[in-house]
Design a protein around this motif. Structure first.
Motif, short mmCIF file in Angstrom:
data_model
loop_
_atom_site.label_atom_id
_atom_site.label_comp_id
_atom_site.label_asym_id
_atom_site.label_seq_id
_atom_site.Cartn_x
_atom_site.Cartn_y
_atom_site.Cartn_z
N THR A 1 -3.50 -15.86 -1.78
CA THR A 1 -2.42 -15.10 -1.06
C THR A 1 -2.69 -13.86 -1.41
OG1 THR A 1 -1.39 -16.92 -2.61
CG2 THR A 1 -0.30 -14.88 -2.00
N PRO A 2 -2.24 -13.42 0.33
CA PRO A 2 -2.48 -11.98 0.37
C PRO A 2 -1.46 -11.24 0.42
CG PRO A 2 -2.75 -13.79 2.62
CD PRO A 2 -2.15 -14.31 1.56
N VAL A 3 -1.25 -9.48 -0.35
CA VAL A 3 -0.35 -8.87 -0.23
C VAL A 3 -0.50 -7.12 0.70
CG1 VAL A 3 -1.12 -9.10 -2.71
CG2 VAL A 3 -2.34 -7.81 -1.50
N ASP A 4 0.68 -6.96 0.50
CA ASP A 4 0.83 -5.78 1.55
C ASP A 4 -0.23 -4.78 0.46
OD1 ASP A 4 2.44 -7.10 2.90
OD2 ASP A 4 4.29 -6.33 1.85
N ARG A 5 -0.49 -3.81 1.60
CA ARG A 5 -1.74 -3.05 1.77
C ARG A 5 -0.93 -1.62 1.02
NH1 ARG A 5 -5.97 -1.85 5.27
NH2 ARG A 5 -7.28 -4.21 4.84
N PRO A 6 -0.41 -0.67 0.14
CA PRO A 6 -0.04 0.30 -0.12
C PRO A 6 -0.47 0.86 0.86
CG PRO A 6 -1.13 0.34 -1.58
CD PRO A 6 -0.90 -1.08 -1.15
N GLY A 7 -0.16 1.77 1.95
CA GLY A 7 -0.29 3.30 2.72
C GLY A 7 0.73 3.90 3.27
N THR A 8 0.12 4.65 4.17
CA THR A 8 0.80 5.76 4.80
C THR A 8 1.77 5.17 6.36
OG1 THR A 8 0.25 7.76 3.56
CG2 THR A 8 1.81 8.27 5.35
N ALA A 9 3.19 5.08 6.30
CA ALA A 9 3.46 4.87 7.75
C ALA A 9 3.61 5.58 8.54
CB ALA A 9 4.78 3.45 7.46
N SER A 10 3.71 4.80 9.84
CA SER A 10 3.23 5.63 11.23
C SER A 10 4.84 5.58 11.00
CB SER A 10 3.11 4.74 12.19
OG SER A 10 3.63 4.06 12.65
N PRO A 11 5.59 6.69 11.98
CA PRO A 11 6.61 6.33 12.83
C PRO A 11 7.10 5.44 13.00
CG PRO A 11 5.34 8.34 13.76
CD PRO A 11 5.22 7.27 13.13
N ASP A 12 6.51 4.22 13.68
CA ASP A 12 7.41 3.06 13.92
C ASP A 12 7.82 2.39 12.57
OD1 ASP A 12 4.91 1.71 13.71
OD2 ASP A 12 4.98 1.24 15.66
#
Length: 128
Positions: free
Chosen positions: A76-87
């Motif tokens: 099951t894929p999981v969301d990878r935490p990371g810095t979001a761009s402005p969008d």
């Protein structure tokens, strides 16, 4: 015949995991410009693979018992935490490139394990 030998099951499960990871990486790259898209990843193979010894009943073919061979299921894929761009998009193309190299290495490792075990099996049968 060879699917009943555990080293072949492990190599198969590892190759399947690498393929799933590569597909998910390509999906992330395809959505690199999609606003609000969250990059996804799979957990490590080591944390997902469960050997047959943990099960009471075992399936030897996909159609038997619970319908899946142990250890070779889909992750099951999981969301990878990371810095979001402005969008709001969290895909980093550089990170995806590194992950793709890692998945490729995992797949090559699985094939090398399979080939090595097959060579040992051939050598054993040739001496019998």
């Amino acid at each position: 015949m060879f699917e009943n030998i555990s080293i072949f099951r492990i190599a198969n499960a590892m190759a399947v995991h690498a393929g799933q990871k590569q597909a998910l990486i390509s999906q992330n790259v395809a959505n690199a410009d999609t606003p609000g898209y969250m990059a996804r990843d799979l957990p490590d193979f080591r944390s997902l693979y469960r050997p047959d010894d943990a099960q009471v009943q075992r399936a030897t073919r996909a159609g038997h018992l619970n319908g899946a061979v142990a250890g070779a299921g889909t992750a099951t894929p999981v969301d990878r935490p990371g810095t979001a761009s402005p969008d709001g998009n969290t895909v980093s193309v550089e990170q995806e490139m590194l992950s793709a190299v890692d998945a490729g290495r995992q797949h090559e490792r699985a094939l090398a394990i399979y080939k090595s075990a097959l060579n040992v099996l051939h050598a054993t049968l040739a001496r019998s």
